[in-house]
Design a protein around this motif. Structure first.
Motif, PDB file in Angstrom:
ATOM      1  N   LYS A 140       0.833  -1.211   0.000  1.00  0.00           N
ATOM      2  CA  LYS A 140       0.000   0.000   0.000  1.00  0.00           C
ATOM      3  C   LYS A 140       0.864   1.256   0.000  1.00  0.00           C
ATOM      4  CE  LYS A 140      -3.043  -0.071   3.253  1.00  0.00           C
ATOM      5  NZ  LYS A 140      -3.800  -0.385   4.466  1.00  0.00           N
ATOM      6  N   LEU A 141       1.891   1.255   0.815  1.00  0.00           N
ATOM      7  CA  LEU A 141       2.788   2.411   0.925  1.00  0.00           C
ATOM      8  C   LEU A 141       3.401   2.773  -0.433  1.00  0.00           C
ATOM      9  CD1 LEU A 141       4.438   4.213   3.167  1.00  0.00           C
ATOM     10  CD2 LEU A 141       6.250   2.614   2.604  1.00  0.00           C
ATOM     11  N   HIS A 142       3.951   1.763  -1.110  1.00  0.00           N
ATOM     12  CA  HIS A 142       4.624   2.017  -2.393  1.00  0.00           C
ATOM     13  C   HIS A 142       3.628   2.317  -3.516  1.00  0.00           C
ATOM     14  CE1 HIS A 142       7.949   0.307  -0.056  1.00  0.00           C
ATOM     15  NE2 HIS A 142       8.670   1.128  -0.787  1.00  0.00           N
ATOM     16  N   ALA A 143       2.449   1.702  -3.463  1.00  0.00           N
ATOM     17  CA  ALA A 143       1.416   2.007  -4.462  1.00  0.00           C
ATOM     18  C   ALA A 143       0.937   3.453  -4.283  1.00  0.00           C
ATOM     19  CB  ALA A 143       0.252   1.032  -4.344  1.00  0.00           C
ATOM     20  N   ASN A 144       0.772   3.885  -3.037  1.00  0.00           N
ATOM     21  CA  ASN A 144       0.371   5.273  -2.774  1.00  0.00           C
ATOM     22  C   ASN A 144       1.448   6.251  -3.224  1.00  0.00           C
ATOM     23  OD1 ASN A 144      -2.304   5.562  -1.641  1.00  0.00           O
ATOM     24  ND2 ASN A 144      -1.586   4.349   0.084  1.00  0.00           N
ATOM     25  N   ARG A 145       2.693   5.880  -2.990  1.00  0.00           N
ATOM     26  CA  ARG A 145       3.806   6.725  -3.419  1.00  0.00           C
ATOM     27  C   ARG A 145       3.812   6.861  -4.945  1.00  0.00           C
ATOM     28  NH1 ARG A 145      10.043   5.735  -1.460  1.00  0.00           N
ATOM     29  NH2 ARG A 145      10.916   7.172  -2.956  1.00  0.00           N
ATOM     30  N   ARG A 146       3.490   5.767  -5.627  1.00  0.00           N
ATOM     31  CA  ARG A 146       3.430   5.803  -7.095  1.00  0.00           C
ATOM     32  C   ARG A 146       2.295   6.711  -7.571  1.00  0.00           C
ATOM     33  NH1 ARG A 146       1.309   1.904 -11.381  1.00  0.00           N
ATOM     34  NH2 ARG A 146       2.413   2.646 -13.220  1.00  0.00           N
ATOM     35  N   ILE A 147       1.149   6.664  -6.873  1.00  0.00           N
ATOM     36  CA  ILE A 147       0.029   7.533  -7.230  1.00  0.00           C
ATOM     37  C   ILE A 147       0.446   9.002  -7.076  1.00  0.00           C
ATOM     38  CG2 ILE A 147      -2.279   8.317  -6.493  1.00  0.00           C
ATOM     39  CD1 ILE A 147      -2.852   5.283  -5.869  1.00  0.00           C
ATOM     40  N   GLN A 148       1.178   9.301  -5.995  1.00  0.00           N
ATOM     41  CA  GLN A 148       1.655  10.677  -5.793  1.00  0.00           C
ATOM     42  C   GLN A 148       2.606  11.094  -6.918  1.00  0.00           C
ATOM     43  OE1 GLN A 148       3.343  10.363  -1.869  1.00  0.00           O
ATOM     44  NE2 GLN A 148       1.404  10.807  -0.844  1.00  0.00           N
ATOM     45  N   LEU A 149       3.387  10.134  -7.411  1.00  0.00           N
ATOM     46  CA  LEU A 149       4.375  10.430  -8.451  1.00  0.00           C
ATOM     47  C   LEU A 149       3.741  10.611  -9.833  1.00  0.00           C
ATOM     48  CD1 LEU A 149       7.499  10.589  -9.151  1.00  0.00           C
ATOM     49  CD2 LEU A 149       7.286   8.161  -9.757  1.00  0.00           C
ATOM     50  N   VAL A 150       2.903   9.647 -10.243  1.00  0.00           N
ATOM     51  CA  VAL A 150       2.401   9.639 -11.628  1.00  0.00           C
ATOM     52  C   VAL A 150       0.914   9.951 -11.758  1.00  0.00           C
ATOM     53  CG1 VAL A 150       4.175   8.048 -12.422  1.00  0.00           C
ATOM     54  CG2 VAL A 150       1.979   7.134 -11.674  1.00  0.00           C
ATOM     55  N   GLY A 151       0.244  10.113 -10.619  1.00  0.00           N
ATOM     56  CA  GLY A 151      -1.194  10.369 -10.655  1.00  0.00           C
ATOM     57  C   GLY A 151      -1.989   9.072 -10.554  1.00  0.00           C
ATOM     58  N   GLU A 152      -3.301   9.233 -10.573  1.00  0.00           N
ATOM     59  CA  GLU A 152      -4.190   8.083 -10.418  1.00  0.00           C
ATOM     60  C   GLU A 152      -3.940   7.045 -11.496  1.00  0.00           C
ATOM     61  OE1 GLU A 152      -6.050   6.905  -8.195  1.00  0.00           O
ATOM     62  OE2 GLU A 152      -6.159   8.629  -6.860  1.00  0.00           O
ATOM     63  N   ARG A 157      -4.258   1.370  -7.561  1.00  0.00           N
ATOM     64  CA  ARG A 157      -5.502   1.271  -6.772  1.00  0.00           C
ATOM     65  C   ARG A 157      -5.885  -0.187  -6.520  1.00  0.00           C
ATOM     66  NH1 ARG A 157      -6.226   5.233  -3.524  1.00  0.00           N
ATOM     67  NH2 ARG A 157      -5.794   7.171  -4.589  1.00  0.00           N
ATOM     68  N   ILE A 158      -5.695  -1.051  -7.518  1.00  0.00           N
ATOM     69  CA  ILE A 158      -6.014  -2.474  -7.340  1.00  0.00           C
ATOM     70  C   ILE A 158      -5.060  -3.085  -6.297  1.00  0.00           C
ATOM     71  CG2 ILE A 158      -6.093  -4.748  -8.447  1.00  0.00           C
ATOM     72  CD1 ILE A 158      -6.914  -3.204 -11.048  1.00  0.00           C
ATOM     73  N   ILE A 159      -3.790  -2.716  -6.351  1.00  0.00           N
ATOM     74  CA  ILE A 159      -2.823  -3.238  -5.371  1.00  0.00           C
ATOM     75  C   ILE A 159      -3.227  -2.815  -3.961  1.00  0.00           C
ATOM     76  CG2 ILE A 159      -0.435  -3.010  -4.534  1.00  0.00           C
ATOM     77  CD1 ILE A 159       0.406  -2.965  -7.546  1.00  0.00           C
ATOM     78  N   ILE A 160      -3.640  -1.557  -3.806  1.00  0.00           N
ATOM     79  CA  ILE A 160      -4.088  -1.083  -2.486  1.00  0.00           C
ATOM     80  C   ILE A 160      -5.350  -1.831  -2.058  1.00  0.00           C
ATOM     81  CG2 ILE A 160      -4.953   0.909  -1.182  1.00  0.00           C
ATOM     82  CD1 ILE A 160      -3.138   2.657  -3.087  1.00  0.00           C
ATOM     83  N   ALA A 161      -6.279  -2.008  -3.005  1.00  0.00           N
ATOM     84  CA  ALA A 161      -7.523  -2.720  -2.697  1.00  0.00           C
ATOM     85  C   ALA A 161      -7.250  -4.160  -2.260  1.00  0.00           C
ATOM     86  CB  ALA A 161      -8.460  -2.702  -3.917  1.00  0.00           C
ATOM     87  N   LEU A 162      -6.423  -4.880  -3.021  1.00  0.00           N
ATOM     88  CA  LEU A 162      -6.143  -6.283  -2.689  1.00  0.00           C
ATOM     89  C   LEU A 162      -5.368  -6.403  -1.379  1.00  0.00           C
ATOM     90  CD1 LEU A 162      -5.250  -7.659  -6.230  1.00  0.00           C
ATOM     91  CD2 LEU A 162      -7.360  -8.021  -4.951  1.00  0.00           C
ATOM     92  N   SER A 163      -4.467  -5.460  -1.128  1.00  0.00           N
ATOM     93  CA  SER A 163      -3.726  -5.466   0.138  1.00  0.00           C
ATOM     94  C   SER A 163      -4.681  -5.218   1.297  1.00  0.00           C
ATOM     95  CB  SER A 163      -2.627  -4.402   0.125  1.00  0.00           C
ATOM     96  OG  SER A 163      -1.666  -4.707  -0.861  1.00  0.00           O
ATOM     97  N   SER A 164      -5.587  -4.260   1.110  1.00  0.00           N
ATOM     98  CA  SER A 164      -6.580  -3.954   2.153  1.00  0.00           C
ATOM     99  C   SER A 164      -7.480  -5.153   2.397  1.00  0.00           C
ATOM    100  CB  SER A 164      -7.417  -2.738   1.731  1.00  0.00           C
ATOM    101  OG  SER A 164      -6.582  -1.624   1.543  1.00  0.00           O
ATOM    102  N   PHE A 165      -7.861  -5.822   1.318  1.00  0.00           N
ATOM    103  CA  PHE A 165      -8.691  -7.025   1.426  1.00  0.00           C
ATOM    104  C   PHE A 165      -7.976  -8.068   2.281  1.00  0.00           C
ATOM    105  CE2 PHE A 165     -10.569 -11.015   0.195  1.00  0.00           C
ATOM    106  CZ  PHE A 165     -11.902 -10.721  -0.047  1.00  0.00           C
ATOM    107  N   SER A 166      -6.679  -8.270   2.005  1.00  0.00           N
ATOM    108  CA  SER A 166      -5.892  -9.259   2.744  1.00  0.00           C
ATOM    109  C   SER A 166      -5.697  -8.861   4.199  1.00  0.00           C
ATOM    110  CB  SER A 166      -4.536  -9.467   2.072  1.00  0.00           C
ATOM    111  OG  SER A 166      -4.733  -9.975   0.772  1.00  0.00           O
ATOM    112  N   LEU A 167      -5.761  -7.555   4.481  1.00  0.00           N
ATOM    113  CA  LEU A 167      -5.637  -7.058   5.861  1.00  0.00           C
ATOM    114  C   LEU A 167      -7.011  -6.929   6.531  1.00  0.00           C
ATOM    115  CD1 LEU A 167      -2.978  -4.295   5.143  1.00  0.00           C
ATOM    116  CD2 LEU A 167      -2.603  -6.344   6.535  1.00  0.00           C
TER     117      LEU A 167
END
Length: 167
Positions: free
Chosen positions: A79-91, A96-106
């Motif tokens: 989630k941390l690195h996916a969010n960092r990528r969103i900050q870098l390159v935009g949505e 978002r799928i990586i964050i969603a699947l990670s959240s699902f697993s958590l």
């Protein structure tokens, strides 16, 4: 044969310049291909400290790290690195799928649903979306368990995640 020669060349480059970003990324990739995912992840993370030398590679490195973290069960890191990528390159739907699947697993259903909604609002549905989810997980057993969990919970996201055609 060729792989050993290539590794020797990389080793020689790294001895001359231990912080050679291309050498490190090549090492990380080879480790990943050899199934040494933890070692690959460590090298990829190390390269982030040197990314200022080649900022054009940051997007790809962050994407690779977030995928590897998801694959190796390091969901907070993913989630941390996916969010960092969103900050870098935009949505983008992959992050978002990586964050969603990670959240699902958590077991964070709220964050799973929010990020899944955001990914899907980018016009990604049906078979293409399912394929992307499958590629990110790259693990049929995990994918089956995810499907069964969404089915058993009768979540309204079941249809979204697996496509209305899978009734």
């Amino acid at each position: 044969g060729n792989k050993d020669a290539a590794m020797e060349n990389i080793k020689a480059i790294m001895e001359l310049d231990p912080e050679n970003l291309y050498g490190l990324l090549t090492q990380a990739y080879v480790r990943f291909v050899e199934g040494e995912e933890e070692e690959a992840l460590d090298i990829y993370k190390h390269t982030l400290g040197l990314i200022w030398k080649h900022p054009d590679l940051e997007d790809e490195v962050l994407d690779t790290i977030s995928r590897l973290c998801l694959k190796t069960g390091k969901y907070e890191d993913a989630k941390l690195h996916a969010n960092r990528r969103i900050q870098l390159v935009g949505e983008n739907n992959t992050s978002r799928i990586i964050i969603a699947l990670s959240s699902f697993s958590l077991n964070d259903d709220k964050e799973f649903e929010e990020n899944l909604d955001q990914a899907m609002s980018m016009g990604v549905y049906g078979p293409a979306f399912q394929m992307k989810v499958g590629q990110l997980l790259n693990d049929k057993e995990k994918l089956i368990n995810l499907y069964l969990k969404t089915c058993s919970e009768r979540s309204r996201y079941e249809k979204k995640l697996w496509g209305a055609t899978w009734n």
